[in-house]
Write a protein that holds these residues in place. Structure first.
Motif, PDB file in Angstrom:
ATOM      1  N   TRP A  28       0.837  -1.192   0.043  1.00 52.06           N
ATOM      2  CA  TRP A  28      -0.120   0.131   0.173  1.00 52.06           C
ATOM      3  C   TRP A  28       0.828   1.095  -0.092  1.00 52.06           C
ATOM      4  CZ3 TRP A  28      -5.247  -0.041   0.000  1.00 52.06           C
ATOM      5  CH2 TRP A  28      -5.904  -1.482   0.132  1.00 52.06           C
ATOM      6  N   LEU A  29       0.368   2.204  -0.861  1.00 55.66           N
ATOM      7  CA  LEU A  29       1.067   3.577  -0.687  1.00 55.66           C
ATOM      8  C   LEU A  29       0.197   4.570  -0.027  1.00 55.66           C
ATOM      9  CD1 LEU A  29       3.147   5.515  -1.973  1.00 55.66           C
ATOM     10  CD2 LEU A  29       1.731   5.810  -3.903  1.00 55.66           C
ATOM     11  N   LEU A  30       0.520   5.206   0.866  1.00 56.65           N
ATOM     12  CA  LEU A  30      -0.145   6.242   1.615  1.00 56.65           C
ATOM     13  C   LEU A  30       0.338   7.666   0.920  1.00 56.65           C
ATOM     14  CD1 LEU A  30      -1.869   7.283   4.003  1.00 56.65           C
ATOM     15  CD2 LEU A  30       0.111   7.363   5.471  1.00 56.65           C
ATOM     16  N   THR A  31      -0.486   8.586   0.563  1.00 56.95           N
ATOM     17  CA  THR A  31      -0.247   9.790   0.336  1.00 56.95           C
ATOM     18  C   THR A  31      -1.334  10.714   1.163  1.00 56.95           C
ATOM     19  OG1 THR A  31      -1.928  10.162  -1.562  1.00 56.95           O
ATOM     20  CG2 THR A  31       0.387   9.412  -2.065  1.00 56.95           C
ATOM     21  N   VAL A  32      -0.924  11.952   1.497  1.00 55.84           N
ATOM     22  CA  VAL A  32      -1.669  13.074   2.079  1.00 55.84           C
ATOM     23  C   VAL A  32      -1.766  14.219   1.303  1.00 55.84           C
ATOM     24  CG1 VAL A  32      -2.186  14.130   4.237  1.00 55.84           C
ATOM     25  CG2 VAL A  32      -1.376  11.913   4.357  1.00 55.84           C
ATOM     26  N   ASP A  33      -2.749  14.750   0.790  1.00 49.84           N
ATOM     27  CA  ASP A  33      -2.871  15.785   0.038  1.00 49.84           C
ATOM     28  C   ASP A  33      -1.867  15.516  -1.326  1.00 49.84           C
ATOM     29  OD1 ASP A  33      -4.943  16.958   1.472  1.00 49.84           O
ATOM     30  OD2 ASP A  33      -3.657  18.510   2.314  1.00 49.84           O
ATOM     31  N   GLY A  34      -1.883  14.440  -1.746  1.00 44.64           N
ATOM     32  CA  GLY A  34      -0.849  14.060  -3.077  1.00 44.64           C
ATOM     33  C   GLY A  34       0.383  13.961  -2.560  1.00 44.64           C
ATOM     34  N   ALA A  35       0.964  14.139  -1.444  1.00 45.13           N
ATOM     35  CA  ALA A  35       2.305  13.947  -1.057  1.00 45.13           C
ATOM     36  C   ALA A  35       2.544  12.439  -0.780  1.00 45.13           C
ATOM     37  CB  ALA A  35       2.912  15.120  -0.105  1.00 45.13           C
ATOM     38  N   PRO A  36       3.559  11.591  -1.437  1.00 48.92           N
ATOM     39  CA  PRO A  36       3.807  10.418  -0.798  1.00 48.92           C
ATOM     40  C   PRO A  36       4.139  10.550   0.630  1.00 48.92           C
ATOM     41  CG  PRO A  36       4.675  10.815  -3.049  1.00 48.92           C
ATOM     42  CD  PRO A  36       4.279  12.163  -2.360  1.00 48.92           C
ATOM     43  N   GLN A  37       3.952   9.517   1.489  1.00 48.97           N
ATOM     44  CA  GLN A  37       4.039   9.514   3.019  1.00 48.97           C
ATOM     45  C   GLN A  37       4.819   8.493   3.474  1.00 48.97           C
ATOM     46  OE1 GLN A  37       3.649  12.205   5.213  1.00 48.97           O
ATOM     47  NE2 GLN A  37       2.920  13.560   3.485  1.00 48.97           N
ATOM     48  N   SER A  38       3.994   7.021   2.984  1.00 48.29           N
ATOM     49  CA  SER A  38       4.596   6.015   3.409  1.00 48.29           C
ATOM     50  C   SER A  38       4.439   4.906   2.408  1.00 48.29           C
ATOM     51  CB  SER A  38       3.933   5.622   4.764  1.00 48.29           C
ATOM     52  OG  SER A  38       4.164   6.408   5.605  1.00 48.29           O
ATOM     53  N   TYR A  39       4.943   3.937   2.311  1.00 50.57           N
ATOM     54  CA  TYR A  39       4.539   2.663   1.591  1.00 50.57           C
ATOM     55  C   TYR A  39       4.916   1.268   2.589  1.00 50.57           C
ATOM     56  CZ  TYR A  39       4.956  -1.132  -1.816  1.00 50.57           C
ATOM     57  OH  TYR A  39       4.365  -2.320  -2.375  1.00 50.57           O
ATOM     58  N   VAL A  40       3.869   0.550   2.349  1.00 51.57           N
ATOM     59  CA  VAL A  40       3.770  -0.727   3.685  1.00 51.57           C
ATOM     60  C   VAL A  40       3.437  -1.878   2.620  1.00 51.57           C
ATOM     61  CG1 VAL A  40       2.846  -1.777   5.382  1.00 51.57           C
ATOM     62  CG2 VAL A  40       3.348   0.692   5.634  1.00 51.57           C
ATOM     63  N   ASP A  41       4.334  -2.903   2.822  1.00 49.64           N
ATOM     64  CA  ASP A  41       3.834  -4.255   2.349  1.00 49.64           C
ATOM     65  C   ASP A  41       3.610  -5.160   3.775  1.00 49.64           C
ATOM     66  OD1 ASP A  41       3.701  -6.773   1.438  1.00 49.64           O
ATOM     67  OD2 ASP A  41       5.448  -6.626  -0.051  1.00 49.64           O
ATOM     68  N   LEU A  42       2.273  -5.317   3.914  1.00 48.14           N
ATOM     69  CA  LEU A  42       2.074  -6.122   5.107  1.00 48.14           C
ATOM     70  C   LEU A  42       2.677  -7.657   5.081  1.00 48.14           C
ATOM     71  CD1 LEU A  42      -1.763  -5.003   5.271  1.00 48.14           C
ATOM     72  CD2 LEU A  42       0.126  -4.359   6.674  1.00 48.14           C
ATOM     73  N   ASP A  43       3.144  -8.019   3.930  1.00 50.62           N
ATOM     74  CA  ASP A  43       3.292  -9.346   3.899  1.00 50.62           C
ATOM     75  C   ASP A  43       5.316  -9.304   4.106  1.00 50.62           C
ATOM     76  OD1 ASP A  43       0.999 -10.866   3.776  1.00 50.62           O
ATOM     77  OD2 ASP A  43       1.175 -10.473   1.621  1.00 50.62           O
ATOM     78  N   ASP A  44       5.745  -8.255   3.879  1.00 49.42           N
ATOM     79  CA  ASP A  44       7.158  -8.099   3.976  1.00 49.42           C
ATOM     80  C   ASP A  44       7.324  -6.712   4.760  1.00 49.42           C
ATOM     81  OD1 ASP A  44       9.737  -8.182   3.914  1.00 49.42           O
ATOM     82  OD2 ASP A  44       9.870  -8.332   1.891  1.00 49.42           O
ATOM     83  N   PRO A  45       7.657  -6.440   6.052  1.00 49.36           N
ATOM     84  CA  PRO A  45       7.876  -5.475   6.674  1.00 49.36           C
ATOM     85  C   PRO A  45       9.169  -4.727   6.580  1.00 49.36           C
ATOM     86  CG  PRO A  45       7.597  -6.817   8.392  1.00 49.36           C
ATOM     87  CD  PRO A  45       7.210  -7.627   6.901  1.00 49.36           C
ATOM     88  N   THR A  46      10.166  -5.804   5.873  1.00 49.73           N
ATOM     89  CA  THR A  46      11.623  -5.180   5.313  1.00 49.73           C
ATOM     90  C   THR A  46      11.343  -4.810   4.106  1.00 49.73           C
ATOM     91  OG1 THR A  46      12.331  -7.447   4.897  1.00 49.73           O
ATOM     92  CG2 THR A  46      12.422  -7.058   6.936  1.00 49.73           C
TER      93      THR A  46
END
Length: 281
Positions: A28-46
């Motif tokens: 998953w890619l998280l953005t706030v007001d279009g600015a990238p904030q975080s990327y998380v792979d729930l199956d591979d946190p590394t």
């Protein structure tokens, strides 16, 4: 095939979007007001998608012997990418996260929940205010990754703030901050001058094109009361998909130039990124 659907929600500081990665089943890619904030792979946190996150992870990796647990403070939470990485690579670590946007925290908790045994405690609080209430000498590593939209807030740039960071760190601990700037580096220079006034050792990690002033981008500021192992760090950053350099000492003089430490009374946020110039790197 990833059949997740995007999630869009108004949070405290804007409109957050959780976008599924079509190439990764639970990425998953998280953005706030279009600015990238975080990327998380729930199956591979590394798995760390953003270049600056990879650089912060190198700092984590070199903070102690491989696998040894750490006490870590994170200022800024986003989707908790780095806390998840620490929990996966250093089981038993105790981590505190201060994130002011409670709406964002609720969104992340609902759609990207932490494992029950993560050792991560999340606080819905302003990063500076939470830091000022933290016990003395309670953290081995303090990671600051706070952006209001795409700018580092002013109250997290001053000498008073830097003194609080050093107070909370244990002897030999490391402060690491994700910053952003471009030539002529007025903001970055002021941050170097500010932290030099508080910590005896500082270093900077950034891509050569950023350091040469060719583009706006991220830079990771490191500060400690002990010598920073820049040689080992440089070997790791040089091997990244987007190689970075590690600078210290005299090599930082040109960036500092005539900059002076900033105080709460004259601190300013990091500069507004140029249009299209602030991606996920």
């Amino acid at each position: 095939m990833n059949e997740q659907i995007p999630v869009i929600r108004d949070v405290d500081w804007g409109t957050a979007r959780l976008m599924p990665d079509v190439d990764t089943e639970r990425g998953w890619l998280l953005t706030v007001d279009g600015a990238p904030q975080s990327y998380v792979d729930l199956d591979d946190p590394t798995h760390l998608e953003f270049e600056y996150a990879q650089r912060l992870a190198h700092v984590v990796d070199l903070a102690a012997e491989e696998g040894a647990p750490l006490d870590v403070v994170h200022l800024g939470g986003g989707a908790l990418t780095l806390p998840r990485y620490v929990a996966a690579t250093r089981p038993g670590s105790r981590q505190q996260v201060a994130e002011a946007d409670r709406g964002l925290l609720a969104l992340v908790a609902e759609h990207l929940p932490l494992p029950d045994d993560s050792g991560i405690t999340v606080h819905g609080a302003d990063a500076r205010a939470w830091l000022e209430s933290a016990p003395d000498a309670s953290a081995d590593l303090l990671i600051a990754d706070v952006f209001g939209g795409s700018r580092v807030p002013a109250h997290l740039t001053s000498i008073e703030y830097a003194r609080q960071a050093r107070r909370v760190l244990r002897p030999g601990g490391t402060y690491a901050a994700n910053l952003a700037d471009g030539a002529p580096f007025a903001f970055l220079g002021s941050q170097l001058a500010t932290f030099v006034a508080v910590f005896p050792e500082i270093a900077l990690i950034a891509e050569p094109s950023v350091l040469r002033g060719r583009r706006f981008g991220n830079a990771v500021l490191l500060a400690s009361d002990r010598e920073i192992d820049t040689a080992r760090l440089a070997r790791r950053t040089a091997a990244d998909p987007f190689p970075a350099r590690v600078e210290r000492g005299g090599a930082l003089t040109r960036l500092t130039a005539d900059a002076r430490p900033v105080h709460d009374t004259d601190a300013v946020p990091s500069p507004v990124p140029p249009s299209g110039g602030f991606g996920i790197g």
